[in-house]
Design an enzyme around this catalytic site. Structure first.
Site, PDB file in Angstrom:
ATOM      1  N   LYS A 208       0.820  -1.193   0.000  1.00 35.01           N
ATOM      2  CA  LYS A 208       0.000   0.000   0.000  1.00 35.01           C
ATOM      3  C   LYS A 208       0.863   1.255   0.000  1.00 35.01           C
ATOM      4  O   LYS A 208       0.425   2.346  -0.363  1.00 35.01           O
ATOM      5  CB  LYS A 208      -0.870   0.040   1.270  1.00 35.01           C
ATOM      6  CG  LYS A 208      -1.816  -1.115   1.416  1.00 35.01           C
ATOM      7  CD  LYS A 208      -2.501  -1.010   2.807  1.00 35.01           C
ATOM      8  CE  LYS A 208      -3.295  -2.246   3.100  1.00 35.01           C
ATOM      9  NZ  LYS A 208      -3.769  -2.265   4.497  1.00 35.01           N
ATOM     10  N   GLY A 209       2.116   1.109   0.425  1.00 35.24           N
ATOM     11  CA  GLY A 209       2.952   2.261   0.730  1.00 35.24           C
ATOM     12  C   GLY A 209       3.199   3.231  -0.420  1.00 35.24           C
ATOM     13  O   GLY A 209       3.409   4.412  -0.203  1.00 35.24           O
TER      14      GLY A 209
ATOM     15  N   GLU B  10       7.983   2.226  -6.136  1.00 34.01           N
ATOM     16  CA  GLU B  10       8.115   1.829  -4.724  1.00 34.01           C
ATOM     17  C   GLU B  10       8.259   3.064  -3.838  1.00 34.01           C
ATOM     18  O   GLU B  10       8.853   4.068  -4.242  1.00 34.01           O
ATOM     19  CB  GLU B  10       9.359   0.939  -4.549  1.00 34.01           C
ATOM     20  CG  GLU B  10       9.045  -0.517  -4.309  1.00 34.01           C
ATOM     21  CD  GLU B  10       8.441  -0.823  -2.948  1.00 34.01           C
ATOM     22  OE1 GLU B  10       7.492  -0.135  -2.510  1.00 34.01           O
ATOM     23  OE2 GLU B  10       8.920  -1.768  -2.307  1.00 34.01           O
TER      24      GLU B  10
ATOM     25  N   ASP C  69      14.987  -0.651   0.794  1.00 36.08           N
ATOM     26  CA  ASP C  69      15.679  -0.852   2.058  1.00 36.08           C
ATOM     27  C   ASP C  69      16.688  -1.991   1.852  1.00 36.08           C
ATOM     28  O   ASP C  69      17.786  -1.747   1.346  1.00 36.08           O
ATOM     29  CB  ASP C  69      14.593  -1.158   3.104  1.00 36.08           C
ATOM     30  CG  ASP C  69      15.114  -1.232   4.513  1.00 36.08           C
ATOM     31  OD1 ASP C  69      16.023  -0.469   4.845  1.00 36.08           O
ATOM     32  OD2 ASP C  69      14.601  -2.054   5.291  1.00 36.08           O
TER      33      ASP C  69
ATOM     34  N   PHE D  36      13.838   4.249  10.616  1.00 41.65           N
ATOM     35  CA  PHE D  36      12.526   3.769  10.214  1.00 41.65           C
ATOM     36  C   PHE D  36      11.608   4.977  10.097  1.00 41.65           C
ATOM     37  O   PHE D  36      11.455   5.729  11.047  1.00 41.65           O
ATOM     38  CB  PHE D  36      11.961   2.761  11.214  1.00 41.65           C
ATOM     39  CG  PHE D  36      10.652   2.180  10.754  1.00 41.65           C
ATOM     40  CD1 PHE D  36      10.616   1.138   9.841  1.00 41.65           C
ATOM     41  CD2 PHE D  36       9.455   2.710  11.215  1.00 41.65           C
ATOM     42  CE1 PHE D  36       9.404   0.630   9.387  1.00 41.65           C
ATOM     43  CE2 PHE D  36       8.232   2.199  10.763  1.00 41.65           C
ATOM     44  CZ  PHE D  36       8.208   1.152   9.857  1.00 41.65           C
ATOM     45  N   VAL D  37      11.043   5.168   8.905  1.00 42.07           N
ATOM     46  CA  VAL D  37      10.257   6.380   8.655  1.00 42.07           C
ATOM     47  C   VAL D  37       8.788   6.060   8.367  1.00 42.07           C
ATOM     48  O   VAL D  37       8.449   4.945   7.951  1.00 42.07           O
ATOM     49  CB  VAL D  37      10.848   7.195   7.479  1.00 42.07           C
ATOM     50  CG1 VAL D  37      12.228   7.710   7.816  1.00 42.07           C
ATOM     51  CG2 VAL D  37      10.885   6.372   6.191  1.00 42.07           C
TER      52      VAL D  37
ATOM     53  N   ASP E 230       3.787   3.344   6.543  1.00 43.72           N
ATOM     54  CA  ASP E 230       3.068   3.109   7.799  1.00 43.72           C
ATOM     55  C   ASP E 230       3.940   2.529   8.903  1.00 43.72           C
ATOM     56  O   ASP E 230       5.038   2.025   8.660  1.00 43.72           O
ATOM     57  CB  ASP E 230       1.929   2.120   7.563  1.00 43.72           C
ATOM     58  CG  ASP E 230       2.438   0.686   7.379  1.00 43.72           C
ATOM     59  OD1 ASP E 230       3.390   0.499   6.577  1.00 43.72           O
ATOM     60  OD2 ASP E 230       1.937  -0.231   8.047  1.00 43.72           O
TER      61      ASP E 230
ATOM     62  N   ARG F 248       0.092   6.661   7.434  1.00 43.83           N
ATOM     63  CA  ARG F 248       0.195   6.787   5.967  1.00 43.83           C
ATOM     64  C   ARG F 248      -0.321   8.139   5.491  1.00 43.83           C
ATOM     65  O   ARG F 248       0.067   8.605   4.423  1.00 43.83           O
ATOM     66  CB  ARG F 248      -0.636   5.695   5.275  1.00 43.83           C
ATOM     67  CG  ARG F 248      -0.164   4.271   5.518  1.00 43.83           C
ATOM     68  CD  ARG F 248      -0.890   3.333   4.549  1.00 43.83           C
ATOM     69  NE  ARG F 248      -0.803   1.936   4.930  1.00 43.83           N
ATOM     70  CZ  ARG F 248       0.217   1.134   4.653  1.00 43.83           C
ATOM     71  NH1 ARG F 248       1.264   1.601   4.005  1.00 43.83           N
ATOM     72  NH2 ARG F 248       0.211  -0.129   5.025  1.00 43.83           N
TER      73      ARG F 248
HETATM   74  P1  5GP Z   1      13.019  -4.038   1.102  1.00 43.68           P
HETATM   75  O1  5GP Z   1      12.417  -5.245   0.458  1.00 43.68           O
HETATM   76  O2  5GP Z   1      13.812  -3.158   0.183  1.00 43.68           O
HETATM   77  O3  5GP Z   1      13.784  -4.396   2.349  1.00 43.68           O
HETATM   78  O4  5GP Z   1      11.859  -3.196   1.709  1.00 43.68           O
HETATM   79  C1  5GP Z   1      10.913  -2.585   0.993  1.00 43.68           C
HETATM   80  C2  5GP Z   1       9.636  -2.479   1.806  1.00 43.68           C
HETATM   81  O5  5GP Z   1       9.880  -2.494   3.223  1.00 43.68           O
HETATM   82  C3  5GP Z   1       9.002  -1.149   1.535  1.00 43.68           C
HETATM   83  O6  5GP Z   1       8.099  -1.246   0.468  1.00 43.68           O
HETATM   84  C4  5GP Z   1       8.291  -0.844   2.836  1.00 43.68           C
HETATM   85  O7  5GP Z   1       7.018  -1.438   2.836  1.00 43.68           O
HETATM   86  C5  5GP Z   1       9.122  -1.510   3.893  1.00 43.68           C
HETATM   87  N1  5GP Z   1      10.037  -0.565   4.558  1.00 43.68           N
HETATM   88  C6  5GP Z   1      11.397  -0.535   4.479  1.00 43.68           C
HETATM   89  N2  5GP Z   1      11.903   0.466   5.209  1.00 43.68           N
HETATM   90  C7  5GP Z   1      10.859   1.110   5.760  1.00 43.68           C
HETATM   91  C8  5GP Z   1      10.739   2.269   6.617  1.00 43.68           C
HETATM   92  O8  5GP Z   1      11.695   2.937   7.024  1.00 43.68           O
HETATM   93  N3  5GP Z   1       9.464   2.612   6.977  1.00 43.68           N
HETATM   94  C9  5GP Z   1       8.356   1.926   6.558  1.00 43.68           C
HETATM   95  N4  5GP Z   1       7.174   2.369   6.975  1.00 43.68           N
HETATM   96  N5  5GP Z   1       8.436   0.842   5.747  1.00 43.68           N
HETATM   97  C10 5GP Z   1       9.667   0.437   5.354  1.00 43.68           C
HETATM   98 MG    MG Z   2       5.977  -1.183   0.693  1.00 45.27          MG
END
Ligand code: 5GP
Ligand code: MG
Length: 182
Positions: free
Chosen positions: A44-45, A101, A105, A154-155, A161, A167
């Site tokens: 949803k982000g 996206e 992360d 973490f944001v 969210d 959100r």
């Molecule tokens: P990745 O697969 O690159 O580790 O993470 C991507 C997903 O992790 C993002 O779409 C998001 O949903 C979540 N995510 C990663 N870091 C953060 C953060 O700092 N805050 C939030 N709210 N979600 C995060």
């Molecule tokens: Mg996401």
């Protein structure tokens, strides 16, 4: 400012500028692209970013959604990727896909979705992330377009969210530590 937010990392204005920046980079690269260009919004982000981004592009796009979950709850990635909602079209041979996206992360989400769409035969696949947190990258994957590089925090806000909350904030911020303890 929301009571749960310790500090704002990116203001509405900074987000707007970053969105305009990636929109002009994408517009430049896709101006003469053949076929249909689809923005793939990862729910949803990415909803808020995708909605602002599509209106800044100066070429026509179509819209698809995919929902994946890699976070169980809280702030630590599980490393697993489950597709809970998939794209509605089957034949991708004439489709240029731009995966949209909210944040990259570890890189697991973007790299896996990217590889999957290439395997399904998409004409081209590129990725845009509003936020790039390079510190936690476990997978050697970089998005084609990054809006804002951020410190390792973490944001929340602007679509992102914490346990489905925050959100709706128009800015991106860091939560007060006591919020995680509830
Ligand atoms: P990745 O697969 O690159 O580790 O993470 C991507 C997903 O992790 C993002 O779409 C998001 O949903 C979540 N995510 C990663 N870091 C953060 C953060 O700092 N805050 C939030 N709210 N979600 C995060
Ligand atoms: Mg996401």
């Amino acid at each position: 400012m929301n009571d749960s937010i310790e500090r704002i990392l990116f203001t509405e204005e900074e987000i707007k500028e970053a969105t305009a920046k990636v929109a002009s980079e994408i517009s430049r690269d896709y101006k003469d692209a053949e076929g249909t260009t689809v923005l793939l919004c990862i729910l949803k982000g990415s909803l808020v970013f995708c909605s602002d981004l599509m209106r800044k592009l100066d070429f026509p796009t179509e819209l698809e959604f995919m929902k994946v979950s890699s976070y169980g709850s809280g702030t630590i990635s599980s490393g697993q990727l489950n597709i809970t909602l998939d794209i509605s079209r089957k034949d991708l041979s004439d489709i240029n896909i731009i995966i949209v996206e909210d944040i990259i992360d570890t890189g697991i989400t973007l790299s896996r979705i990217h590889d999957m769409l290439v395997k399904r035969g998409a004409k081209s696949v590129k990725t845009v992330a509003l936020l790039n947190n390079p510190a936690r990258r476990g997978t050697p994957y970089e998005p084609d377009y990054s809006g804002l590089f951020m410190p390792n925090e973490f944001v929340v806000g602007y679509g992102l969210d914490y346990n489905e909350k925050f959100r709706d904030l128009p800015y991106i911020g860091v939560l007060k530590p006591e919020i995680y303890k509830r």
